[in-house]
Design an enzyme around this catalytic site. Structure first.
Site, short mmCIF file in Angstrom:
data_model
loop_
_atom_site.label_atom_id
_atom_site.label_comp_id
_atom_site.label_asym_id
_atom_site.label_seq_id
_atom_site.Cartn_x
_atom_site.Cartn_y
_atom_site.Cartn_z
N ARG A 1 -3.15 10.44 4.48
CA ARG A 1 -1.86 11.10 4.71
C ARG A 1 -1.09 11.27 3.39
NH1 ARG A 1 0.79 14.14 8.28
NH2 ARG A 1 3.01 13.69 8.32
N LYS B 1 0.84 -1.21 0.00
CA LYS B 1 0.00 0.00 0.00
C LYS B 1 0.87 1.25 0.00
CE LYS B 1 -1.63 1.64 3.96
NZ LYS B 1 -1.36 3.06 4.27
N ASN B 2 1.86 1.29 0.87
CA ASN B 2 2.63 2.53 1.00
C ASN B 2 3.51 2.80 -0.21
OD1 ASN B 2 1.37 3.09 3.36
ND2 ASN B 2 3.09 2.52 4.70
N ARG C 1 1.58 14.98 13.45
CA ARG C 1 2.21 14.46 12.23
C ARG C 1 2.59 15.64 11.34
NH1 ARG C 1 -0.55 9.01 10.06
NH2 ARG C 1 1.49 8.86 9.11
N ASP D 1 4.76 0.34 12.14
CA ASP D 1 3.46 -0.13 11.65
C ASP D 1 3.19 -1.60 11.99
OD1 ASP D 1 3.03 2.38 10.73
OD2 ASP D 1 3.13 1.91 8.60
N CYS E 1 -3.97 8.35 9.83
CA CYS E 1 -4.15 7.81 11.17
C CYS E 1 -3.72 8.82 12.22
CB CYS E 1 -3.32 6.53 11.34
SG CYS E 1 -3.95 5.16 10.37
N ILE F 1 4.62 18.22 8.67
CA ILE F 1 5.22 18.03 7.34
C ILE F 1 6.29 19.11 7.09
CG2 ILE F 1 3.27 16.82 6.29
CD1 ILE F 1 2.68 19.54 4.83
N ASP F 2 6.85 19.61 8.21
CA ASP F 2 7.85 20.67 8.09
C ASP F 2 9.07 20.25 7.24
OD1 ASP F 2 8.15 18.94 10.43
OD2 ASP F 2 9.99 20.05 10.83
N ARG G 1 -8.79 0.52 4.84
CA ARG G 1 -7.88 1.42 4.14
C ARG G 1 -6.62 0.69 3.70
NH1 ARG G 1 -5.94 5.43 7.96
NH2 ARG G 1 -4.45 5.48 6.30
C1 UD1 Z 1 4.93 6.70 6.77
C2 UD1 Z 1 3.86 5.65 6.70
C3 UD1 Z 1 3.34 5.32 8.10
C4 UD1 Z 1 4.50 4.91 9.00
C5 UD1 Z 1 5.62 5.94 8.95
C6 UD1 Z 1 6.87 5.50 9.68
C7 UD1 Z 1 2.83 6.09 4.55
C8 UD1 Z 1 1.64 6.58 3.82
N1 UD1 Z 1 2.76 6.16 5.90
O1 UD1 Z 1 4.31 7.86 7.36
O2 UD1 Z 1 2.42 4.26 7.99
O3 UD1 Z 1 4.05 4.79 10.33
O4 UD1 Z 1 6.00 6.22 7.59
O5 UD1 Z 1 7.36 4.32 9.11
O6 UD1 Z 1 3.79 5.61 3.97
N2 UD1 Z 1 8.34 14.03 10.97
C9 UD1 Z 1 8.64 15.35 11.23
N3 UD1 Z 1 8.50 16.25 10.22
C10 UD1 Z 1 8.09 15.89 8.97
C11 UD1 Z 1 7.80 14.55 8.71
C12 UD1 Z 1 7.93 13.63 9.74
O7 UD1 Z 1 9.00 15.70 12.35
O8 UD1 Z 1 8.00 16.76 8.10
C13 UD1 Z 1 8.47 13.03 12.06
C14 UD1 Z 1 7.12 12.39 12.42
O9 UD1 Z 1 6.44 13.17 13.37
C15 UD1 Z 1 7.55 11.03 12.94
C16 UD1 Z 1 8.81 10.71 12.11
O10 UD1 Z 1 9.25 11.94 11.57
O11 UD1 Z 1 7.92 11.12 14.30
C17 UD1 Z 1 8.59 9.73 10.99
O12 UD1 Z 1 7.56 10.20 10.14
P1 UD1 Z 1 7.51 9.80 8.60
O13 UD1 Z 1 8.55 8.77 8.33
O14 UD1 Z 1 7.52 11.04 7.79
O15 UD1 Z 1 6.09 9.13 8.48
P2 UD1 Z 1 5.05 9.27 7.29
O16 UD1 Z 1 5.78 9.34 5.99
O17 UD1 Z 1 4.03 10.28 7.60
#
Ligand code: UD1
Length: 430
Positions: A93, A22-23, A122, A308, A117, A124-125, A400
Site C-alpha cells: 500500500r 513499520k508504518n 481502499r 490495526d 491488505c 486514494i481519492d 510483511r
Molecule cells: C494506514 C495504515 C494501515 C491502517 C490505516 C488506518 C500504512 C502503510 N497503513 O493505511 O495499516 O489500517 O492507516 O490507521 O500506514 N480513505 C478514503 N480516501 C482516501 C484515503 C483513505 O476514503 O483517499 C478512507 C479509507 O477507505 C479508510 C479511512 O479513510 O476508511 C482511513 O484510511 P487511511 O488512514 O488513509 O489508511 P491508509 O493510510 O491506507
C-alpha cells in the site's frame, strides 16, 4: 506455502523488545527520496514491506545500504526517474508515498495503483484531490497513476476524511513544493509525527504534526546530512501487550513509547489487566485465575483505538467474561478473520461493522489462515492462548510487518515454529 505451528495454552513470561515502526519507516523511506543530500536512518525494521520499499528506491536510482543492525545509509541525489516500473509496488500500500515524493522532486510521478491488505475498498481519492489542488493533474489508466504539474505549489487543503496515507503523502510533497501548504483535518498518528520530525531534521519546515492542522513551508533545497532514528512500532508493541494478557502471562514490553500505547492500555485497564509503566516499557500481567471483564471497543483515528490492533483485541475479548462489542469504524470489511476464530471455538457474531464477542471461551487449536497482516497476528495470539496445536497458514502477510516474530515469541516462552523449522527438525530426526 509456509505455516506457523503453535503449541498453545502456556502463559507468556519475560521481556520482549519492540522494533522500529513499520508504518513510520515506509513514509520515511519515501520522504528520503525528496532530499538533496545523503542521510542515515536508524532503527529500520527488518520486514518484507520495508525491503520492498527500499528496493523501489534503488530502482529509482537511490543509493541504499543497510547495515546488519538495521541502520540505512540513503542517498537520493542519484535518483534519475519519476517512474516506478517495479511491479512489487503493487504489493504494498505504502508505495503510494512515492507519488508525493517524486512529484516534489520532478513535478511528475508515475506509479502502479497501490495494493496492500484487503479489508474493503481502499481509495486514494483524498491523496489525488490534494495533489490536484497543488497543481498536479492525475491520470489513471491500465493500473497506473500518472501525475504531472507545471507549477507544483503549496495550497490550503481540507481533508474530507481523516486519512493517514493522504496526510503523509501531501506532507512529503509539500515539504518541497513552492510556498506554504496547510493540511486541515490531518491524521495525528505517531508515524505522521515521525515522518515530519525526520523531514525537519533534514531541513524541512513542518509545524503542527500530531495536531489536526499541519503547516508546511516548502523548501527549494532540503540539504539532509543528518542521522535520524525511527520510533518504536506502536502496533507491534500493542500486539505483544495483548499476547501477554490473552495468555494470562507476565510480560515486560520494552522499547515502546507509553504515550502511544494509551488507547490500548486504557482498554486493558478497563477489562482488569494489570500494567506498570516505565519510561520506555510497560509490564502487562494478570493474577493467577483472574477473570477479565467484557467491554466495548471502537476503532478510530489516533488517539482513538487503532484499527490495526482490532483483530488482536478481539482474541483477547474472547477470553473475557461477558458480551464484548467491537465497532470497526475505519475499514468497511475487517472482520473476515472471525470465521477462523470461530473454528477455534470463539463465539462471535458479526453484523456489518460490529462484532459481538461472547466470552469466556476456551479456544482450541485449529488450522487457520493469516488473511492479512494483523488478522495473521490475531491468529498467532489465538494459537498461543488456545490449548493444542494451531497451524497458521499463508503467513507471508505476517512477515510483511513483524520483525523476528518467532524468535521474539520464543524468548517469552511461546512454543512456535515455522514450517521450514519443522521440516528441518524432521530431517535431523531421520
Ligand atoms: C494506514 C495504515 C494501515 C491502517 C490505516 C488506518 C500504512 C502503510 N497503513 O493505511 O495499516 O489500517 O492507516 O490507521 O500506514 N480513505 C478514503 N480516501 C482516501 C484515503 C483513505 O476514503 O483517499 C478512507 C479509507 O477507505 C479508510 C479511512 O479513510 O476508511 C482511513 O484510511 P487511511 O488512514 O488513509 O489508511 P491508509 O493510510 O491506507
Amino acid at each position: 506455502m509456509a505455516s506457523y505451528y503453535i503449541n498453545g495454552g502456556n502463559p507468556l513470561h519475560g521481556e520482549i523488545t519492540v522494533s522500529g515502526s513499520k508504518n513510520a519507516a515506509l513514509g520515511i523511506i519515501a520522504a528520503a527520496c525528496v532530499l538533496d543530500g545523503p542521510c542515515v536512518i536508524e532503527n529500520m525494521p527488518h520486514v518484507s514491506d520495508i525491503e520492498t520499499q527500499l528496493e523501489l528506491c534503488r530502482n529509482l536510482g537511490a543509493k541504499v545500504e543497510v547495515d546488519a543492525d538495521g541502520t540505512v545509509h540513503f542517498d537520493a541525489t542519484s535518483i534519475y526517474t519519476h517512474e516506478i516500473t517495479d511491479e512489487r509496488a503493487r504489493n504494498i500500500r505504502a508505495s503510494y508515498y512515492f507519488l508525493g515524493a517524486l512529484l516534489a522532486r520532478f513535478g511528475k510521478a508515475r506509479n502502479y495503483l497501490p495494493g496492500g491488505c484487503n479489508f474493503g475498498t481502499r481509495p486514494i481519492d483524498l491523496h489525488l484531490k490534494g495533489f490536484n489542488a497543488m497543481g498536479a493533474a492525475a491520470n489513471l489508466a491500465h493500473g497506473f497513476i500518472t501525475l504531472e504539474a507545471d507549477d507544483f505549489h503549496g495550497e490550503h487543503i481540507f481533508l474530507d476524511k481523516v486519512s493517514v496515507g493522504a496526510t503523509m503523502n501531501l506532507m512529503i510533497a509539500a515539504s518541497k513544493a513552492k510556498g506554504r501548504t496547510t493540511i486541515e483535518n490531518a491524521a495525528r498518528e505517531p508515524h505522521i509525527v515521525d515522518v515530519a520530525n525526520f523531514l525537519n531534521s533534514m531541513g524541512a519546515k513542518i509545524r503542527g504534526a500530531g495536531t489536526d492542522v499541519i503547516r508546511i513551508e516548502g523548501r527549494e533545497v532540503l540539504p539532509a546530512g543528518s542521522t535520524y532514528a525511527i520510533i518504536p512500532d506502536q502496533i507491534e508493541a500493542g500486539t505483544y501487550m495483548i499476547a501477554a494478557a490473552a495468555t494470562r502471562g507476565d510480560v515486560t514490553v520494552r522499547n515502546l513509547i507509553p504515550k502511544h500505547m494509551e488507547p490500548l492500555s486504557a482498554k486493558m485497564d478497563e477489562i482488569g489487566v494489570h500494567m506498570e509503566t516505565g519510561d520506555d516499557w510497560i509490564r502487562v500481567w494478570t493474577e493467577p485465575g483472574q477473570e477479565l471483564s467484557a467491554t466495548s471497543f471502537r476503532t478510530m483515528a489516533y488517539p482513538g483505538f487503532p484499527t490495526d490492533l482490532q483483530p488482536q483485541a478481539v482474541v483477547l475479548l474472547c477470553t473475557c467474561t461477558g458480551m464484548s462489542k467491537m465497532y470497526e469504524d475505519v475499514w468497511a470489511s475487517r472482520f473476515q478473520y472471525v470465521d477462523d476464530l470461530k473454528q477455534m471455538g470463539a463465539d462471535i457474531t458479526v453484523a456489518d461493522r460490529v462484532a459481538l464477542i461472547q466470552g469466556p471461551r476456551s479456544l482450541t487449536g485449529a488450522m487457520v489462515q493469516a488473511r492479512d497482516l494483523r488478522a495473521g497476528a490475531a491468529m498467532v495470539l489465538a494459537g498461543l492462548a488456545a490449548t493444542g496445536m494451531t497451524e497458521v497458514f499463508d503467513i507471508h502477510s505476517l512477515e510483511r510487518g513483524y520483525e523476528d516474530l518467532i524468535l521474539k515469541l520464543r524468548s517469552i516462552g511461546a512454543d512456535i515454529r515455522k514450517s521450514s523449522d519443522v521440516y528441518e527438525n524432521a530431517e535431523r530426526e531421520l
